[in-house]
Design a protein around this motif. Sequence first.
Motif, short mmCIF file in Angstrom:
data_model
loop_
_atom_site.label_atom_id
_atom_site.label_comp_id
_atom_site.label_asym_id
_atom_site.label_seq_id
_atom_site.Cartn_x
_atom_site.Cartn_y
_atom_site.Cartn_z
N LEU A 86 37.84 8.62 44.66
CA LEU A 86 38.31 9.97 44.36
C LEU A 86 39.45 9.92 43.35
CD1 LEU A 86 38.27 13.05 44.99
CD2 LEU A 86 40.01 12.57 46.75
N VAL A 87 39.30 10.67 42.26
CA VAL A 87 40.33 10.73 41.22
C VAL A 87 41.21 11.95 41.49
CG1 VAL A 87 40.78 10.94 38.75
CG2 VAL A 87 38.79 9.63 39.55
N LEU A 88 42.51 11.71 41.61
CA LEU A 88 43.44 12.80 41.89
C LEU A 88 43.52 13.74 40.68
CD1 LEU A 88 46.29 10.80 43.66
CD2 LEU A 88 44.47 12.16 44.72
N GLN A 89 43.70 15.03 40.99
CA GLN A 89 43.74 16.06 39.96
C GLN A 89 45.10 16.76 39.96
OE1 GLN A 89 41.00 16.43 37.94
NE2 GLN A 89 40.04 14.78 39.14
N ALA A 90 45.47 17.35 38.83
CA ALA A 90 46.69 18.15 38.77
C ALA A 90 46.61 19.26 39.81
CB ALA A 90 46.85 18.75 37.38
N GLY A 91 47.72 19.45 40.52
CA GLY A 91 47.79 20.48 41.54
C GLY A 91 47.42 20.04 42.93
N ASP A 92 46.83 18.85 43.07
CA ASP A 92 46.43 18.36 44.40
C ASP A 92 47.64 18.19 45.30
OD1 ASP A 92 43.73 18.25 43.81
OD2 ASP A 92 43.68 16.06 43.51
N ILE A 93 47.44 18.46 46.59
CA ILE A 93 48.43 18.10 47.60
C ILE A 93 47.89 16.87 48.31
CG2 ILE A 93 47.46 19.81 49.24
CD1 ILE A 93 50.30 20.00 50.45
N VAL A 94 48.69 15.80 48.33
CA VAL A 94 48.22 14.48 48.74
C VAL A 94 49.12 13.94 49.84
CG1 VAL A 94 47.66 12.15 47.95
CG2 VAL A 94 47.47 14.08 46.36
N SER A 95 48.54 13.64 50.99
CA SER A 95 49.29 13.03 52.09
C SER A 95 48.89 11.56 52.21
CB SER A 95 49.01 13.75 53.41
OG SER A 95 49.47 15.08 53.37
N VAL A 96 49.88 10.69 52.30
CA VAL A 96 49.64 9.25 52.41
C VAL A 96 50.29 8.74 53.69
CG1 VAL A 96 49.98 6.99 51.35
CG2 VAL A 96 49.58 8.99 49.91
N ASP A 97 49.50 8.11 54.52
CA ASP A 97 49.94 7.55 55.80
C ASP A 97 49.84 6.04 55.69
OD1 ASP A 97 50.64 7.18 58.44
OD2 ASP A 97 48.92 8.23 59.27
N CYS A 98 50.88 5.33 56.12
CA CYS A 98 50.94 3.88 55.93
C CYS A 98 51.64 3.21 57.10
CB CYS A 98 51.71 3.58 54.64
SG CYS A 98 51.82 1.83 54.20
N GLY A 99 51.26 1.97 57.37
CA GLY A 99 51.93 1.21 58.42
C GLY A 99 51.89 -0.27 58.15
#
Length: 282
Positions: A86-99
């Motif tokens: 998936l290519v991120l687009q302008a305006g996207d809201i992106v949540s990243v979870d990491c551990g």
Amino acid sequence: MFRRSIYKTPAQLRSMVEPGLITAAALDAVRPLIRAGVTTLELDAEANRVILARGAESNFQLVRGYHHTICVSVNEQVVHGIPGGLVLQAGDIVSVDCGAQFEGWNGDSAITVVIPDDSRPELVANREELSRVTEGSMWAGIAELATAATLGDVGAAIQGYIESQGPSAVSGETYGILREYVGHGIGRKMHEAPSIFNYRTPDPGADVKPGLVVAIEPMVTAGGEETFVEDDDWTVSTVDGSDGSHWEHSVAVHAGGVWVLTAPDGGAAGLAPFGVTPVPFA
């Protein structure tokens, strides 16, 4: 049958500092890469590079059936999105979870970023407000943890903060709070007892006392709270297609106060508006 206490010893708390800082470092490295034209798999590779360079391993990869370092959830996806093409687009809201897991102990944290889009200022503003409300509710819960008697007080504080922010500009109603996905204890495993609900419940929950380590992670939507799991068997998306946001920190309660393990400053900046000062371990 042996059952491990949900409360850690002072030595165990100290062992959780490094995995928390490694998790924070991975998210710090990913954050500037969240921009238009970047794939979610590229974000995953950067997080994995940082974690391995620090001598740790991705605890997400230790979850059966999951093969990535992070979860990346975009727009109507709230949590558990799988990195890919998936290519991120302008305006996207992106949540990243990491551990990260380091020497048998775990850290877990999540951030939300809105990619700028000058052509859609209202969309961006609404998504930034959703992220702000979600992050604020997380800090409200962490602040409550400093004086709470039980974890039920924390859930009530999270919901109370969200309600105090007024209606969503998108739905005209109070922001939605996911009910089926909640915070959790963390330690030797990424997910341990007890559960931390992001809303008021009749159950007071576990006692808040020294040795408690929990991941506080509100998952909030701009519309309804109903979700479904997509065909990949992981990604959780809103039924009504409204945007989602996810913020998370791992937090330790000790004899002197609270300390956010996944924030390099222990949570000082986020807690300051609530009049709470985090206290490092002795």
